[in-house]
Design a protein around this motif. Sequence first.
Motif, short mmCIF file in Angstrom:
data_model
loop_
_atom_site.label_atom_id
_atom_site.label_comp_id
_atom_site.label_asym_id
_atom_site.label_seq_id
_atom_site.Cartn_x
_atom_site.Cartn_y
_atom_site.Cartn_z
N ALA A 49 0.82 -1.20 0.00
CA ALA A 49 0.00 0.00 0.00
C ALA A 49 0.86 1.26 0.00
O ALA A 49 0.53 2.26 -0.65
N LEU A 50 1.98 1.24 0.73
CA LEU A 50 2.88 2.39 0.72
C LEU A 50 3.46 2.61 -0.67
O LEU A 50 3.52 3.75 -1.18
N HIS A 51 3.90 1.54 -1.32
CA HIS A 51 4.45 1.66 -2.67
C HIS A 51 3.39 2.12 -3.67
O HIS A 51 3.72 2.76 -4.68
N ALA A 52 2.13 1.82 -3.38
CA ALA A 52 1.05 2.27 -4.27
C ALA A 52 0.66 3.72 -4.02
O ALA A 52 -0.24 4.24 -4.67
N GLY A 53 1.34 4.35 -3.06
CA GLY A 53 1.08 5.76 -2.81
C GLY A 53 -0.10 6.04 -1.90
O GLY A 53 -0.60 7.16 -1.90
N LYS A 54 -0.53 5.06 -1.13
CA LYS A 54 -1.69 5.25 -0.26
C LYS A 54 -1.27 5.61 1.15
O LYS A 54 -0.22 5.18 1.63
N ALA A 55 -2.11 6.40 1.83
CA ALA A 55 -1.97 6.50 3.27
C ALA A 55 -2.44 5.18 3.86
O ALA A 55 -3.39 4.57 3.36
N VAL A 56 -1.78 4.73 4.93
CA VAL A 56 -2.04 3.38 5.44
C VAL A 56 -2.35 3.43 6.93
O VAL A 56 -1.61 4.02 7.71
N PHE A 57 -3.46 2.80 7.29
CA PHE A 57 -3.78 2.52 8.69
C PHE A 57 -3.69 1.02 8.85
O PHE A 57 -4.50 0.28 8.28
N LEU A 82 1.75 6.74 7.42
CA LEU A 82 1.50 5.45 8.07
C LEU A 82 1.02 5.67 9.50
O LEU A 82 1.57 6.50 10.23
N GLN A 83 -0.01 4.92 9.86
CA GLN A 83 -0.52 4.92 11.23
C GLN A 83 -0.76 3.48 11.66
O GLN A 83 -1.30 2.67 10.89
N VAL A 84 -0.33 3.12 12.88
CA VAL A 84 -0.59 1.81 13.46
C VAL A 84 -1.69 1.97 14.50
O VAL A 84 -1.76 3.00 15.19
N GLY A 85 -2.55 0.97 14.63
CA GLY A 85 -3.73 1.08 15.49
C GLY A 85 -3.46 1.04 16.98
O GLY A 85 -4.08 0.23 17.69
N PHE A 86 -2.57 1.89 17.46
CA PHE A 86 -2.33 2.02 18.90
C PHE A 86 -3.33 3.05 19.42
O PHE A 86 -3.04 4.26 19.49
N ASN A 87 -4.51 2.60 19.81
CA ASN A 87 -5.62 3.51 20.07
C ASN A 87 -5.67 4.05 21.50
O ASN A 87 -6.32 5.05 21.76
N ARG A 88 -5.01 3.39 22.45
CA ARG A 88 -5.20 3.79 23.83
C ARG A 88 -4.73 5.21 24.13
O ARG A 88 -5.30 5.88 24.99
N ARG A 89 -3.72 5.67 23.45
CA ARG A 89 -3.25 7.04 23.66
C ARG A 89 -4.31 8.07 23.26
O ARG A 89 -4.20 9.26 23.58
N PHE A 90 -5.35 7.64 22.51
CA PHE A 90 -6.41 8.54 22.08
C PHE A 90 -7.63 8.47 23.00
O PHE A 90 -8.62 9.17 22.76
N SER A 91 -7.60 7.62 24.04
CA SER A 91 -8.73 7.49 24.94
C SER A 91 -9.02 8.83 25.63
O SER A 91 -8.13 9.41 26.28
N PRO A 92 -10.23 9.37 25.54
CA PRO A 92 -10.54 10.65 26.19
C PRO A 92 -10.27 10.62 27.69
O PRO A 92 -9.79 11.60 28.26
N LEU A 93 -10.58 9.50 28.34
CA LEU A 93 -10.36 9.41 29.78
C LEU A 93 -8.88 9.49 30.12
O LEU A 93 -8.47 10.21 31.04
N MET A 152 0.86 12.91 10.40
CA MET A 152 0.11 11.76 10.88
C MET A 152 -0.01 11.82 12.40
O MET A 152 0.81 12.46 13.07
N PRO A 153 -1.04 11.19 12.98
CA PRO A 153 -1.31 11.34 14.42
C PRO A 153 -0.16 10.90 15.32
O PRO A 153 0.01 11.45 16.41
N VAL A 154 0.61 9.91 14.90
CA VAL A 154 1.74 9.43 15.69
C VAL A 154 2.98 9.45 14.79
O VAL A 154 2.93 8.94 13.67
N PRO A 155 4.08 10.04 15.24
CA PRO A 155 5.28 10.09 14.40
C PRO A 155 5.74 8.69 14.00
O PRO A 155 5.64 7.73 14.80
N LEU A 156 6.26 8.57 12.81
CA LEU A 156 6.75 7.28 12.33
C LEU A 156 7.85 6.74 13.24
O LEU A 156 7.94 5.53 13.48
N THR A 157 8.69 7.62 13.76
CA THR A 157 9.77 7.16 14.65
C THR A 157 9.21 6.48 15.90
O THR A 157 9.77 5.49 16.38
N SER A 158 8.10 6.99 16.40
CA SER A 158 7.48 6.39 17.58
C SER A 158 6.87 5.04 17.25
O SER A 158 6.99 4.08 18.02
#
Length: 729
Positions: free
Chosen positions: A491-499, A526-537, A696-702
């Motif tokens: 998907a990256l090579h195809a030029g897509k944003a990737v989740f 690129l974004q990986v589904g690490f969702n807990r950092r986005f929890s409102p609580l 992107m919401p989370v840096p690639l380095t992270s």
Amino acid sequence: MKQVVQNYKSGELALLDVPAPGCKPGGVLVRSAYSLISTGTELMKVSEAGMSMVGKARSRPDQVAKVMQSVATNGVPATYRKVMGKLDSYTPLGYSLCGVVEQVGDGIDDVAVGDLVACAGNEHALHAEVNWVPKNLYTPVPDGLAPRHAAFGTVGSIAMQGVRQGEPQLGEVALVIGLGLIGQLVVQLLTASGVRVVGADPDPARCALAERLGAAAAGDPASAAVEAAVAELTAGHGVDQVYLAAGGGSNQPVELAAHLSRDRGRVVDIGKCSLDLPWNAYYEKELDVRFSRSYGPGRYDPSYELEGRDYPIGYVRWTERRNLACFLDLAARGSVDVEPLISHIADFDDAVETYRSLQDGDLKAVAVLFRYPEHTEEDAGEAAAPSVTVPAVKPSGSGTPVRAHKSPVRLAFVGAGNYATSMLLPHLTGRDGVELATVVTTTALSAANAKRKFGFAEATTDLDAVLGDKSIDAVFVVTRHSSHAELTKKALHAGKAVFVEKPLALGEDELADVLKAVEESGNDRLQVGFNRRFSPLLREAKKRFGARTGPASVRYLVNAGKLQHGSWYLRQGSEGTRFAGEGGHFIDTVSWLLDADPISVYALATPGNDDLQVVLRYPDGSTATISYVTSGPASLPKETLDLVADGKALRLDDFVRASVYGSKRWVSSRLPKARDKGQEAELAAFVRAVRTGGPMPVPLTSLAATTAATLAVRTGLAGGAPVTLAGAE
């Protein structure tokens, strides 16, 4: 193509147009010639679907228990979405067919295009025009055996496995209770083994059929005829074996089995009937009660059924594939005759009407076959034209996709399993500025379900065509863990944003390949589904805690629980360890709280690596201990976290309450029915980044650092020493 489906929530039956499955390695594409309706198992499933919700619950108490456990772990809203998603979905029917090989996948050398094969499996031998079938669930049809007879292969294997469990000997006498499709086949197999058979069934027509097919006698179990026949054949001692091939809620079959068995006889359960064993009767005769597990050894073992790993014949003589081949051989040689069992052959286009006639009782049948278009007895063995596969998309090197700023973000989903349909898609459906363009799956029905429920414009099994579609802005990779890295690269090579759902990679080489794809394509969206950092609580708790001046100590207890039998998390050889699959969630959460990436990892484990202690060290001297345990009680909350620093403390209680202790104490309101772990906010941030072209919401380095730390746990366990992460100062 067309496929028979049923909605378990409403009971609706339909002949649905769905995408044709792709041909994966380790199996073949088969175009159906005939498929068999199991008038017992399938009609029971159809009947359950027509029940009320209370009736469904009563019929499946095991599933009710799972739902209650999910409520305790995930809360009511998430559990409701998951349960309703499963119920309000089309499910397949069918598990026994014969067809022509249309395409051969990599690693298959025992059949060729045009070969006639018999296929098994309630996920692979479906009432559909085309099925993908893995190696151990098909077998070539012997010369001279008619395709409509070969379609009986699976139910024949079920009957054969039951007979094997009874260990019949020459000259013995057996009682078969229930003379439906399975029972009639059991009668013939026992007769072929030199066993004299008495049948029991309340239907006179089925009793007459059993006698025609070899039974010495058959009659109504409530009459004296069955008991008299047993007494005559056994000189009053009782039968050597009883085969329970009846269904329903009556306890009469097990009571009759005890009454007519000899001392220390064998009772084999093949069907799904009541088993309230009368203790005295079974104890006094010391009866041996055995169960027959479907088609034979290999059933429910993913490594056998899906990965093609055979059992050594010296240790397991009769696997489900060898049972399938054996039954076809007996049928080809005339030792078993299935033609008298065929009550009706229906055209596949009339499938829905056929089921309704069976359910209403208008069609009384032992076995019913579907005959598929373009197949007759004369031409079903001829070669079919192989399908054409679209060539793989070449790397575009296009970098960040170019799109109109105000146009909707067009999304494609690769995978539509439980997590995608319960945790991601509900937050995207109907969202302003989002268009669900295409869903791609390897199975046709899951794509069709996602299209219907979430409003995708298209459903397909052709990934390359989607990656080549320049109108697609972003691709969601929500498949099995072993495919994440490869699909992300494409998907990256195809030029897509990737989740991509966690994990990004299962090994250091895979992680390096993904980062290389970013470099080669110039595409870092690129974004990986690490969702807990986005929890409102959790975000509110971090805000209340405030900035740190000194190092922190973090304790994160994850009560992961035991895996259920059959979970694909257990396939560590192909899908990685359980911690490699989900440990990134917890490492990412800690790193976000500490605003840094770990520099070293130290891991310890109990024997068998069931419980893990993972210690992370951070640049400012902060440490975090993640206790990932499977031995805790189900009543214990799944996730609890404590962060202590600068005379303050932050506590998170399973995403239902958070507290901060300092000069003033803050405690969130308790939300017992909701656990917002951040999926909705995470998706909103990803879509916003794609729409605006912003970071992107989370840096690639992270993302890379979290993945590397997760993978380092395995290295640390093997070496018994701390692992310094590459690039750490």
